[in-house]
Design a protein around this motif. Structure first.
Motif, short mmCIF file in Angstrom:
data_model
loop_
_atom_site.label_atom_id
_atom_site.label_comp_id
_atom_site.label_asym_id
_atom_site.label_seq_id
_atom_site.Cartn_x
_atom_site.Cartn_y
_atom_site.Cartn_z
N ARG A 78 -26.62 45.84 23.74
CA ARG A 78 -26.46 44.61 22.97
C ARG A 78 -25.01 44.21 22.72
O ARG A 78 -24.71 43.05 22.51
N LEU A 79 -24.11 45.19 22.70
CA LEU A 79 -22.73 44.92 22.32
C LEU A 79 -21.83 44.72 23.54
O LEU A 79 -22.11 45.19 24.63
N LYS A 80 -20.73 44.02 23.29
CA LYS A 80 -19.70 43.91 24.31
C LYS A 80 -19.06 45.29 24.50
O LYS A 80 -19.04 46.10 23.57
N PRO A 81 -18.53 45.57 25.68
CA PRO A 81 -17.95 46.89 25.94
C PRO A 81 -16.90 47.31 24.92
O PRO A 81 -16.84 48.47 24.52
N VAL A 251 -14.91 41.59 31.80
CA VAL A 251 -14.96 40.14 31.65
C VAL A 251 -16.34 39.73 31.17
O VAL A 251 -17.36 40.09 31.76
N GLY A 252 -16.36 39.00 30.07
CA GLY A 252 -17.63 38.54 29.50
C GLY A 252 -17.46 37.22 28.81
O GLY A 252 -16.48 36.49 29.04
N THR A 253 -18.39 36.88 27.95
CA THR A 253 -18.31 35.64 27.20
C THR A 253 -17.31 35.79 26.06
O THR A 253 -16.93 36.90 25.71
N PRO A 254 -16.86 34.66 25.47
CA PRO A 254 -15.95 34.75 24.33
C PRO A 254 -16.54 35.57 23.19
O PRO A 254 -17.74 35.86 23.17
N LYS A 255 -15.70 35.90 22.23
CA LYS A 255 -16.07 36.84 21.17
C LYS A 255 -17.38 36.48 20.48
O LYS A 255 -18.21 37.33 20.23
N THR A 256 -17.55 35.21 20.11
CA THR A 256 -18.77 34.80 19.40
C THR A 256 -19.87 34.36 20.34
O THR A 256 -20.89 33.84 19.89
N HIS A 257 -19.68 34.55 21.64
CA HIS A 257 -20.64 34.14 22.69
C HIS A 257 -20.75 32.62 22.79
O HIS A 257 -21.60 32.13 23.54
#
Length: 383
Positions: A78-81, A251-257
């Motif tokens: 569920r969490l970002k790395p 690389v993912g979505t911004p902090k708040t998605h």
């Protein structure tokens, strides 16, 4: 109903309670010194079964390590790395060494409270200790962030134990000696200081300008691609966030998605166009276009380009994230409303923006009192 039976031991008569669990499995508990104690235990069991609060003794013998593995596995999905890495580190370094082999039913409020005190003082057992003398020789108080995160990991694992009906309540909740996180004062630059810093940054000048006038986080800046630049509207589409975890860039979505569009000042049109010139739409704006540029250190003996630029510009040491605070300050001082600043910074809510930058609205308090005084005077004049 269960039964109470007496039996003889070398230490004298003892009593055994036989009863069935809610799943109709027969079990027993022995060792009661008096029949009264055995009867009270049996009555408690029957009441807990009737109210749905029964705790199976076998399930309560589960260790924190057994539950911790499942808890971490769920968090990883569920969490970002970067967020997961912080929890994993807290577990491995602080929680597992102290609580891993402990049965969840054996943990008390007092034990957790003592551990929190030891963590804050730097005397708690951790996986970073190499020998018994480490505590005496190298004990360092832990920051409030470290202590609160480590406690949060333990408390969350025990929350899982409560939900699984392994323990009746969570002994880690309600701890009254957790340290308070003191918010560091924000560092704000003026337009003139930004100019000096950008000039001293050389080839990184555009990056300094963008950070100072758009409030983009480092990972959002270095994750920008040519296709994200809308030169006609002077907008940047924030779609990616590049964060270094260990030695890898994730690389993912911004902090708040939340994807957002951020405006940039007109004077940056040409510098941004130069960075994009000759690159395909999928290329990164900063750097050669393929690899994400590395975040410069804000301190240390390495004297990164950012540290050298601060020194050359005659500015106090600060972090690149402080430029985000500068962007908020300049936007608010220029008259932007809180909602616009929230959208620019990518905060979850305007309330969060007000909370983080409450110090920037101090002048508004003076205008409130002035307005109230004028309203009172006008009302009295009309009466």
């Amino acid at each position: 109903m269960g039964t109470v039976e007496a039996y003889e031991t070398t230490a004298g008569r003892r009593y055994r309670v036989r009863y069935r669990t809610p799943e109709h499995r027969q079990t027993d508990k022995r060792g009661f010194r008096t029949k009264r104690d055995a009867d009270l235990f049996l009555a408690t069991v029957e009441v807990s079964k009737a109210t749905g609060e029964y705790i199976d003794p076998a399930r309560s013998r589960t260790t924190v390590a057994e539950l911790g593995a499942d808890w971490l596995a769920a968090k990883k999905t569920r969490l970002k790395p970067s967020s997961y890495a912080a929890l994993d580190d807290a577990w491995r370094v602080y929680v597992e060494p102290r609580w891993g082999r402990t049965q969840v039913s054996a943990i008390t409020y007092g034990d957790v409270r003592t551990w929190v005190t030891q963590l804050a003082a730097g005397t708690a057992k951790t996986n970073r200790q190499q020998h018994p003398r480490t505590i005496k020789q190298g004990a360092r108080p832990k920051s409030a962030t470290v202590v609160i995160r480590a406690h949060g990991v333990l408390a969350s694992i025990l929350d899982l134990a409560v939900k699984d009906r392994r323990i009746p309540n969570n002994p880690a909740r309600g701890i009254d000696n957790l340290p308070r996180k003191l918010r560091k004062p924000h560092r704000y630059l003026t337009h003139e200081e930004i100019e000096r810093l950008a000039t001293a940054s050389g080839d990184h000048a555009t990056l300094i300008y963008l950070a100072s006038y758009t409030g983009l986080r480092w990972g959002e800046l270095t994750g920008l691609r040519v296709r994200d630049v809308d030169a006609l509207r002077r907008r940047l589409a924030v779609n990616e966030n590049a964060v270094r975890v260990g030695t890898e860039i994730h690389v993912g979505t911004p902090k708040t998605h939340e994807l957002r569009s951020v405006p940039y000042p007109e004077f940056l049109e040409l510098p941004i166009a130069r960075l994009c010139e000759g690159k395909p739409r999928s290329a990164l704006v900063f750097g050669e276009g393929v690899d994400h540029i590395q975040r410069p250190r804000a301190s240390g003996s390495s004297r990164s380009w950012f540290v050298r630029a601060l020194d050359d510009a005659g500015l106090e040491r600060m972090t690149l994230h402080d430029l985000r605070h500068t962007a908020a300050s300049l936007a608010i001082s220029s008259g932007a409303n809180v909602k616009a600043v929230q959208r620019m910074l990518g905060h979850a809510s305007a309330a969060m923006t007000l909370d983080v930058y409450a110090d920037l609205f101090d002048d508004d308090l003076d205008s409130v009192s002035t307005s109230l005084n004028a309203a009172r005077a006008a009302a009295i004049a009309r009466s």
